[in-house]
Scaffold this motif. Structure first.
Motif, PDB file in Angstrom:
ATOM      1  N   MET A   1       0.853  -1.170   0.000  1.00  0.00           N
ATOM      2  CA  MET A   1       0.000   0.000   0.000  1.00  0.00           C
ATOM      3  C   MET A   1       0.896   1.229   0.000  1.00  0.00           C
ATOM      4  N   ILE A   2       0.512   2.226  -0.762  1.00  0.00           N
ATOM      5  CA  ILE A   2       1.265   3.470  -0.797  1.00  0.00           C
ATOM      6  C   ILE A   2       0.371   4.617  -0.330  1.00  0.00           C
ATOM      7  N   ALA A   3       1.014   5.708   0.063  1.00  0.00           N
ATOM      8  CA  ALA A   3       0.259   6.861   0.530  1.00  0.00           C
ATOM      9  C   ALA A   3       1.026   8.141   0.271  1.00  0.00           C
ATOM     10  N   HIS A   4       0.303   9.228   0.284  1.00  0.00           N
ATOM     11  CA  HIS A   4       0.898  10.561   0.228  1.00  0.00           C
ATOM     12  C   HIS A   4       1.792  10.706   1.456  1.00  0.00           C
ATOM     13  N   PRO A   5       2.892  11.433   1.358  1.00  0.00           N
ATOM     14  CA  PRO A   5       3.795  11.574   2.508  1.00  0.00           C
ATOM     15  C   PRO A   5       3.129  12.096   3.780  1.00  0.00           C
ATOM     16  N   VAL A  13      -5.100  -4.084   9.162  1.00  0.00           N
ATOM     17  CA  VAL A  13      -5.839  -4.631   8.017  1.00  0.00           C
ATOM     18  C   VAL A  13      -7.267  -4.116   8.040  1.00  0.00           C
ATOM     19  N   GLY A  14      -7.863  -4.067   9.221  1.00  0.00           N
ATOM     20  CA  GLY A  14      -9.241  -3.586   9.343  1.00  0.00           C
ATOM     21  C   GLY A  14      -9.407  -2.147   8.884  1.00  0.00           C
ATOM     22  N   MET A  15      -8.454  -1.303   9.263  1.00  0.00           N
ATOM     23  CA  MET A  15      -8.512   0.104   8.854  1.00  0.00           C
ATOM     24  C   MET A  15      -8.319   0.219   7.342  1.00  0.00           C
ATOM     25  N   ALA A  16      -7.354  -0.511   6.784  1.00  0.00           N
ATOM     26  CA  ALA A  16      -7.121  -0.480   5.338  1.00  0.00           C
ATOM     27  C   ALA A  16      -8.367  -0.961   4.592  1.00  0.00           C
ATOM     28  N   ARG A  17      -8.978  -2.021   5.079  1.00  0.00           N
ATOM     29  CA  ARG A  17     -10.187  -2.559   4.442  1.00  0.00           C
ATOM     30  C   ARG A  17     -11.325  -1.530   4.512  1.00  0.00           C
ATOM     31  N   ALA A  18     -11.470  -0.867   5.652  1.00  0.00           N
ATOM     32  CA  ALA A  18     -12.523   0.147   5.806  1.00  0.00           C
ATOM     33  C   ALA A  18     -12.292   1.329   4.862  1.00  0.00           C
ATOM     34  N   LEU A  19     -11.034   1.737   4.707  1.00  0.00           N
ATOM     35  CA  LEU A  19     -10.718   2.846   3.799  1.00  0.00           C
ATOM     36  C   LEU A  19     -10.972   2.460   2.351  1.00  0.00           C
ATOM     37  N   HIS A  45      -4.731  -5.239  -8.985  1.00  0.00           N
ATOM     38  CA  HIS A  45      -5.901  -4.976  -8.131  1.00  0.00           C
ATOM     39  C   HIS A  45      -6.318  -6.264  -7.425  1.00  0.00           C
ATOM     40  N   ASP A  46      -6.434  -7.314  -8.198  1.00  0.00           N
ATOM     41  CA  ASP A  46      -6.823  -8.617  -7.660  1.00  0.00           C
ATOM     42  C   ASP A  46      -5.853  -9.060  -6.561  1.00  0.00           C
ATOM     43  N   GLN A  47      -4.588  -8.944  -6.820  1.00  0.00           N
ATOM     44  CA  GLN A  47      -3.567  -9.362  -5.856  1.00  0.00           C
ATOM     45  C   GLN A  47      -3.615  -8.509  -4.589  1.00  0.00           C
ATOM     46  N   PHE A  48      -3.739  -7.195  -4.727  1.00  0.00           N
ATOM     47  CA  PHE A  48      -3.794  -6.308  -3.564  1.00  0.00           C
ATOM     48  C   PHE A  48      -4.996  -6.630  -2.686  1.00  0.00           C
ATOM     49  N   VAL A  49      -6.148  -6.766  -3.296  1.00  0.00           N
ATOM     50  CA  VAL A  49      -7.368  -7.020  -2.521  1.00  0.00           C
ATOM     51  C   VAL A  49      -7.274  -8.356  -1.789  1.00  0.00           C
ATOM     52  N   LYS A  50      -6.822  -9.391  -2.469  1.00  0.00           N
ATOM     53  CA  LYS A  50      -6.740 -10.716  -1.854  1.00  0.00           C
ATOM     54  C   LYS A  50      -5.655 -10.796  -0.791  1.00  0.00           C
ATOM     55  N   GLU A  51      -4.448 -10.320  -1.107  1.00  0.00           N
ATOM     56  CA  GLU A  51      -3.312 -10.505  -0.194  1.00  0.00           C
ATOM     57  C   GLU A  51      -3.237  -9.460   0.908  1.00  0.00           C
ATOM     58  N   THR A  52      -3.531  -8.212   0.606  1.00  0.00           N
ATOM     59  CA  THR A  52      -3.385  -7.157   1.593  1.00  0.00           C
ATOM     60  C   THR A  52      -4.671  -6.931   2.383  1.00  0.00           C
ATOM     61  N   GLY A 106      10.494   8.017  -4.411  1.00  0.00           N
ATOM     62  CA  GLY A 106      10.566   8.913  -3.272  1.00  0.00           C
ATOM     63  C   GLY A 106       9.394   9.857  -3.126  1.00  0.00           C
ATOM     64  N   GLN A 107       8.454   9.866  -4.066  1.00  0.00           N
ATOM     65  CA  GLN A 107       7.317  10.772  -4.005  1.00  0.00           C
ATOM     66  C   GLN A 107       6.206  10.287  -3.076  1.00  0.00           C
ATOM     67  N   VAL A 108       6.156   8.994  -2.833  1.00  0.00           N
ATOM     68  CA  VAL A 108       5.124   8.413  -1.971  1.00  0.00           C
ATOM     69  C   VAL A 108       5.812   7.577  -0.893  1.00  0.00           C
ATOM     70  N   GLN A 109       5.040   7.209   0.112  1.00  0.00           N
ATOM     71  CA  GLN A 109       5.591   6.337   1.135  1.00  0.00           C
ATOM     72  C   GLN A 109       4.851   5.009   1.144  1.00  0.00           C
ATOM     73  N   ILE A 110       5.543   3.994   1.615  1.00  0.00           N
ATOM     74  CA  ILE A 110       4.928   2.677   1.774  1.00  0.00           C
ATOM     75  C   ILE A 110       4.290   2.642   3.155  1.00  0.00           C
ATOM     76  N   ILE A 111       3.044   2.195   3.209  1.00  0.00           N
ATOM     77  CA  ILE A 111       2.360   2.028   4.485  1.00  0.00           C
ATOM     78  C   ILE A 111       2.348   0.533   4.807  1.00  0.00           C
ATOM     79  N   VAL A 112       2.885   0.196   5.953  1.00  0.00           N
ATOM     80  CA  VAL A 112       2.917  -1.189   6.401  1.00  0.00           C
ATOM     81  C   VAL A 112       1.547  -1.548   6.953  1.00  0.00           C
ATOM     82  N   ILE A 113       1.030  -2.695   6.537  1.00  0.00           N
ATOM     83  CA  ILE A 113      -0.256  -3.207   7.028  1.00  0.00           C
ATOM     84  C   ILE A 113       0.054  -4.274   8.082  1.00  0.00           C
ATOM     85  N   GLU A 114      -0.456  -4.059   9.268  1.00  0.00           N
ATOM     86  CA  GLU A 114      -0.199  -5.002  10.385  1.00  0.00           C
ATOM     87  C   GLU A 114      -1.351  -5.954  10.582  1.00  0.00           C
TER      88      GLU A 114
END
Length: 114
Positions: A1-5, A13-19, A45-52, A106-114
């Motif tokens: 998952m990526i995000a604006h800085p 995972v619950g928060m990411a799913r809700a967003l 898209h398929d991979q992100f939804v299933k795995e993350t 370097g324009q975006v950051q990686i958000i770790v999903i716990e």
């Protein structure tokens, strides 16, 4: 998952799913969230939804459609490519999305999903 800085991580995972299902409209700090996704048919898209998100793509689409048709919400912004995803997330405060890790710059950051 990526995000604006400006987006603070990590995220559950619950928060990411809700967003991504558009049930949660703000980030943890109250910033309005802008969600960007690839087309439903995209393998990424398929991979992100299933795995993350640990869900199925049709479940996400169903949640978006329910909100749009009931008038209670909207669906995320669909972008045409991972390059467009990077550009839109990098320039939109409070934005989240996803791309393959090797494309992250370097324009975006990686958000770790716990």
């Amino acid at each position: 998952m990526i995000a604006h800085p400006s987006v603070v991580g990590p995220m559950s995972v619950g928060m990411a799913r809700a967003l991504f299902s558009m049930r949660q409209r703000t980030l943890q700090d109250g910033t309005p969230v802008s969600v960007f996704v690839l087309p439903d048919a995209a393998a990424e898209h398929d991979q992100f939804v299933k795995e993350t998100l640990r869900a199925l793509p049709y479940q996400l689409r169903s949640a978006w459609d329910r909100q749009v048709f009931s008038g209670s919400g909207r669906s995320p912004v669909t972008v045409s490519s991972e390059q467009e995803m990077l550009a839109r997330v990098a320039t939109t405060r409070g934005a989240i999305g996803y791309v393959r890790r090797e494309l992250v710059d370097g324009q975006v950051q990686i958000i770790v999903i716990e």
